[in-house]
Design a protein around this motif. Sequence first.
Motif, PDB file in Angstrom:
ATOM      1  N   ILE A   8     -72.861 -28.386   2.932  1.00 38.76           N
ATOM      2  CA  ILE A   8     -72.097 -27.273   2.382  1.00 38.76           C
ATOM      3  C   ILE A   8     -70.644 -27.403   2.825  1.00 38.76           C
ATOM      4  O   ILE A   8     -70.357 -27.745   3.975  1.00 38.76           O
ATOM      5  CB  ILE A   8     -72.659 -25.917   2.874  1.00 38.76           C
ATOM      6  CG1 ILE A   8     -74.138 -25.782   2.481  1.00 38.76           C
ATOM      7  CG2 ILE A   8     -71.848 -24.756   2.306  1.00 38.76           C
ATOM      8  CD1 ILE A   8     -74.397 -25.720   1.005  1.00 38.76           C
ATOM      9  N   ASP A   9     -69.720 -27.107   1.919  1.00 39.27           N
ATOM     10  CA  ASP A   9     -68.293 -27.136   2.243  1.00 39.27           C
ATOM     11  C   ASP A   9     -67.913 -25.788   2.860  1.00 39.27           C
ATOM     12  O   ASP A   9     -67.415 -24.888   2.186  1.00 39.27           O
ATOM     13  CB  ASP A   9     -67.469 -27.406   0.986  1.00 39.27           C
ATOM     14  CG  ASP A   9     -66.009 -27.717   1.305  1.00 39.27           C
ATOM     15  OD1 ASP A   9     -65.563 -27.392   2.427  1.00 39.27           O
ATOM     16  OD2 ASP A   9     -65.313 -28.275   0.445  1.00 39.27           O
TER      17      ASP A   9
ATOM     18  N   GLY B 135     -71.131 -27.696  -2.307  1.00 42.10           N
ATOM     19  CA  GLY B 135     -72.376 -28.101  -1.664  1.00 42.10           C
ATOM     20  C   GLY B 135     -73.054 -29.175  -2.494  1.00 42.10           C
ATOM     21  O   GLY B 135     -72.744 -29.351  -3.670  1.00 42.10           O
ATOM     22  N   CYS B 136     -73.975 -29.902  -1.886  1.00 45.68           N
ATOM     23  CA  CYS B 136     -74.664 -30.953  -2.632  1.00 45.68           C
ATOM     24  C   CYS B 136     -75.897 -31.417  -1.881  1.00 45.68           C
ATOM     25  O   CYS B 136     -76.067 -31.144  -0.688  1.00 45.68           O
ATOM     26  CB  CYS B 136     -73.736 -32.140  -2.874  1.00 45.68           C
ATOM     27  SG  CYS B 136     -73.182 -32.977  -1.365  1.00 45.68           S
TER      28      CYS B 136
ATOM     29  N   VAL C 135     -75.626 -30.258  -7.297  1.00 43.54           N
ATOM     30  CA  VAL C 135     -74.288 -29.968  -6.781  1.00 43.54           C
ATOM     31  C   VAL C 135     -73.991 -28.483  -6.955  1.00 43.54           C
ATOM     32  O   VAL C 135     -74.077 -27.955  -8.077  1.00 43.54           O
ATOM     33  CB  VAL C 135     -73.218 -30.805  -7.507  1.00 43.54           C
ATOM     34  CG1 VAL C 135     -71.846 -30.550  -6.905  1.00 43.54           C
ATOM     35  CG2 VAL C 135     -73.566 -32.295  -7.434  1.00 43.54           C
ATOM     36  N   ALA C 136     -73.650 -27.821  -5.868  1.00 43.31           N
ATOM     37  CA  ALA C 136     -73.274 -26.412  -5.920  1.00 43.31           C
ATOM     38  C   ALA C 136     -71.791 -26.302  -6.264  1.00 43.31           C
ATOM     39  O   ALA C 136     -70.952 -26.965  -5.644  1.00 43.31           O
ATOM     40  CB  ALA C 136     -73.554 -25.735  -4.580  1.00 43.31           C
ATOM     41  N   LEU C 137     -71.474 -25.480  -7.258  1.00 46.47           N
ATOM     42  CA  LEU C 137     -70.099 -25.263  -7.691  1.00 46.47           C
ATOM     43  C   LEU C 137     -69.726 -23.804  -7.490  1.00 46.47           C
ATOM     44  O   LEU C 137     -70.563 -22.908  -7.658  1.00 46.47           O
ATOM     45  CB  LEU C 137     -69.946 -25.625  -9.175  1.00 46.47           C
ATOM     46  CG  LEU C 137     -70.367 -27.034  -9.603  1.00 46.47           C
ATOM     47  CD1 LEU C 137     -70.282 -27.164 -11.116  1.00 46.47           C
ATOM     48  CD2 LEU C 137     -69.502 -28.086  -8.929  1.00 46.47           C
TER      49      LEU C 137
ATOM     50  N   SER D  13     -65.480 -15.935  -3.493  1.00 45.33           N
ATOM     51  CA  SER D  13     -66.492 -14.887  -3.660  1.00 45.33           C
ATOM     52  C   SER D  13     -67.863 -15.286  -3.140  1.00 45.33           C
ATOM     53  O   SER D  13     -68.773 -14.442  -3.092  1.00 45.33           O
ATOM     54  CB  SER D  13     -66.612 -14.514  -5.153  1.00 45.33           C
ATOM     55  OG  SER D  13     -67.026 -15.635  -5.920  1.00 45.33           O
ATOM     56  N   ARG D  14     -68.048 -16.535  -2.768  1.00 45.73           N
ATOM     57  CA  ARG D  14     -69.358 -17.009  -2.326  1.00 45.73           C
ATOM     58  C   ARG D  14     -69.357 -17.259  -0.819  1.00 45.73           C
ATOM     59  O   ARG D  14     -68.448 -17.876  -0.290  1.00 45.73           O
ATOM     60  CB  ARG D  14     -69.739 -18.295  -3.066  1.00 45.73           C
ATOM     61  CG  ARG D  14     -69.926 -18.097  -4.556  1.00 45.73           C
ATOM     62  CD  ARG D  14     -70.088 -19.420  -5.268  1.00 45.73           C
ATOM     63  NE  ARG D  14     -70.261 -19.207  -6.694  1.00 45.73           N
ATOM     64  CZ  ARG D  14     -71.439 -19.108  -7.296  1.00 45.73           C
ATOM     65  NH1 ARG D  14     -72.536 -19.225  -6.590  1.00 45.73           N
ATOM     66  NH2 ARG D  14     -71.521 -18.907  -8.597  1.00 45.73           N
ATOM     67  N   SER D  15     -70.408 -16.796  -0.145  1.00 44.10           N
ATOM     68  CA  SER D  15     -70.532 -17.018   1.288  1.00 44.10           C
ATOM     69  C   SER D  15     -71.235 -18.350   1.548  1.00 44.10           C
ATOM     70  O   SER D  15     -71.894 -18.911   0.667  1.00 44.10           O
ATOM     71  CB  SER D  15     -71.339 -15.885   1.935  1.00 44.10           C
ATOM     72  OG  SER D  15     -72.695 -15.943   1.521  1.00 44.10           O
ATOM     73  N   VAL D  16     -71.090 -18.837   2.770  1.00 41.78           N
ATOM     74  CA  VAL D  16     -71.757 -20.076   3.155  1.00 41.78           C
ATOM     75  C   VAL D  16     -73.269 -19.905   3.062  1.00 41.78           C
ATOM     76  O   VAL D  16     -73.984 -20.767   2.529  1.00 41.78           O
ATOM     77  CB  VAL D  16     -71.347 -20.488   4.581  1.00 41.78           C
ATOM     78  CG1 VAL D  16     -72.183 -21.676   5.059  1.00 41.78           C
ATOM     79  CG2 VAL D  16     -69.857 -20.823   4.631  1.00 41.78           C
ATOM     80  N   SER D  17     -73.774 -18.778   3.562  1.00 41.51           N
ATOM     81  CA  SER D  17     -75.209 -18.527   3.567  1.00 41.51           C
ATOM     82  C   SER D  17     -75.771 -18.459   2.154  1.00 41.51           C
ATOM     83  O   SER D  17     -76.809 -19.065   1.849  1.00 41.51           O
ATOM     84  CB  SER D  17     -75.518 -17.222   4.313  1.00 41.51           C
ATOM     85  OG  SER D  17     -76.894 -16.924   4.253  1.00 41.51           O
TER      86      SER D  17
END
Length: 265
Positions: A106-107, A66-67, A56-58, A117-121
């Motif tokens: 991805i959300d 994301g997950c 799981v991306a936090l 602060s985090r991009s989708v890519s």
Amino acid sequence: MILVIDALNRHRFGPVIDDMFKLRARVFHDRMGWDVTVRNGREFDLFDDLDPAYLVALDDDYNVVGCNRMLQTTGPHMLTDVFQDILCGEPPLRSATIWENTRFCIDTERLKRPGNSRSVSYTACELMAGIAEYAFESGISDVISVVDPAMDRILKRCDNAPYGYIGKTVQMGKTKALAALSDITQERIARIRNFAGITGDIFADENEVADALAARTAGDAMTPELRDYCDEQVAAAATDDERQAALALQEKISQMFRSGRDCNA
């Protein structure tokens, strides 16, 4: 950061798992139109009952962005039991060192909000790197991913191209699905990291995440003991019906406490 959740620690991260199921519903059902089951705004299936590993991306505030789900191919898995048409009659994959990777999403809406602060890519690449590093450290030699053509293009663009494919591409809702094979090597990990500029350890500390989640819910009207009980019931659910009943109970209790707080305000 990437949080690994499996059968050993899932009891600690009930809210994260719940948010993950909600994200999957928004992506695979609402946006992509896949033929998946959604109940109470959450998407999960029988394979979630088989103790898979979730990556799981936090974001920096410990929100799920994301997950993905990883499952051994020695038992039931989607390519063999759901996407048989992809195999075109080929025998199913069965190996302790080949795992299946599904439900990668991805959300994008949250990540595109002002101030994030985090991009989708970057988040997508971090999750890809997490999959490869988790697999490498676990002795997994290859990962089979059921993806749509758009995701296949993203893999190639991120220098994470599959080395081969199994069977054929089949229709799945509004899009199509295919099975891509990726070897798990240090070279692949390095390529993904170099493409996205990822440095350092990307895996979250379990205790740090658990403490942050506890602090977040401290202001909730529900007592910590009762919340822990509800989370344990969700995590311990063995079937879809049991999980739905536990989630419904959790929501009902939360509503009761919120109503009481509002009345006393």
